[in-house]
Design an enzyme around this catalytic site. Structure first.
Site, PDB file in Angstrom:
ATOM      1  N   CYS A   1       0.710  -1.177  -0.096  1.00 40.01           N
ATOM      2  CA  CYS A   1       0.047  -0.038   0.015  1.00 40.01           C
ATOM      3  C   CYS A   1       0.828   1.204   0.098  1.00 40.01           C
ATOM      4  O   CYS A   1       1.616   1.505   1.080  1.00 40.01           O
ATOM      5  CB  CYS A   1      -0.967  -0.035   1.245  1.00 40.01           C
ATOM      6  SG  CYS A   1      -1.848   1.632   1.536  1.00 40.01           S
TER       7      CYS A   1
ATOM      8  N   CYS B   1       0.166   3.748   2.723  1.00 35.52           N
ATOM      9  CA  CYS B   1       0.548   3.084   3.821  1.00 35.52           C
ATOM     10  C   CYS B   1       2.020   3.557   4.443  1.00 35.52           C
ATOM     11  O   CYS B   1       2.559   3.844   5.210  1.00 35.52           O
ATOM     12  CB  CYS B   1       0.468   1.748   4.260  1.00 35.52           C
ATOM     13  SG  CYS B   1      -1.354   1.203   3.987  1.00 35.52           S
TER      14      CYS B   1
END
Length: 147
Positions: free
Chosen positions: A69, A72
């Site tokens: 991600c 993230c």
């Protein structure tokens, strides 16, 4: 010991009783003698998540994330900085949703990154999407200020 707090050791997972006024004095674990507060996010997984959630008296902020991600990864330095700033008042941990699908499913994680703030073992707030360090710190402060 006035107003003791239960704190789970990030190294051996022993539950320690620490006087509230001693939390900022860099206390060590009674079992393994390592620092109870490292100023870094904990690595949470299916094996230790419940212990940190249910046995600590301190608020727990969890970053539900995954390695693939991009947002993230972009939020990770800010989350680490927030761990240094918010410690020892709040414990910060990261849970890889790919490795701990049972926990991610249990809390209905549908998008990542998602931050969930727990107090007393219960979810008190949730925020989806990447945030910078000041935003994380302000969000936590707002959530903890409400009864």
């Amino acid at each position: 010991m006035s107003d003791p707090r239960h704190v789970v050791c990030p190294h051996c997972q022993a539950v320690n009783r620490v006087a509230a006024e001693r939390l900022a004095a860099h206390p060590n674990c009674g079992r393994c003698h390592n620092a109870l507060f490292t100023g870094e996010p904990l690595t949470l997984d299916s094996a230790n998540f419940e212990r940190f959630l249910s046995r600590s008296d301190l608020p727990l902020l969890v970053d539900f994330w995954a390695d693939w991600c991009g947002p993230c990864q972009a939020m990770a330095p800010g989350f680490a900085g927030a761990a240094r700033t918010l410690s020892p008042d709040v414990i910060l941990g990261k849970l890889d949703t790919e490795a701990a699908t049972d926990i991610a499913s249990r809390f209905g994680i549908r998008s990542i990154p998602t931050l969930i703030l727990y107090r007393g073992g219960r979810e008190i707030a949730r925020q989806a999407g990447a945030m910078r360090q000041p935003e994380i710190e302000q969000w936590v402060a707002r959530q903890l200020a409400t009864p």
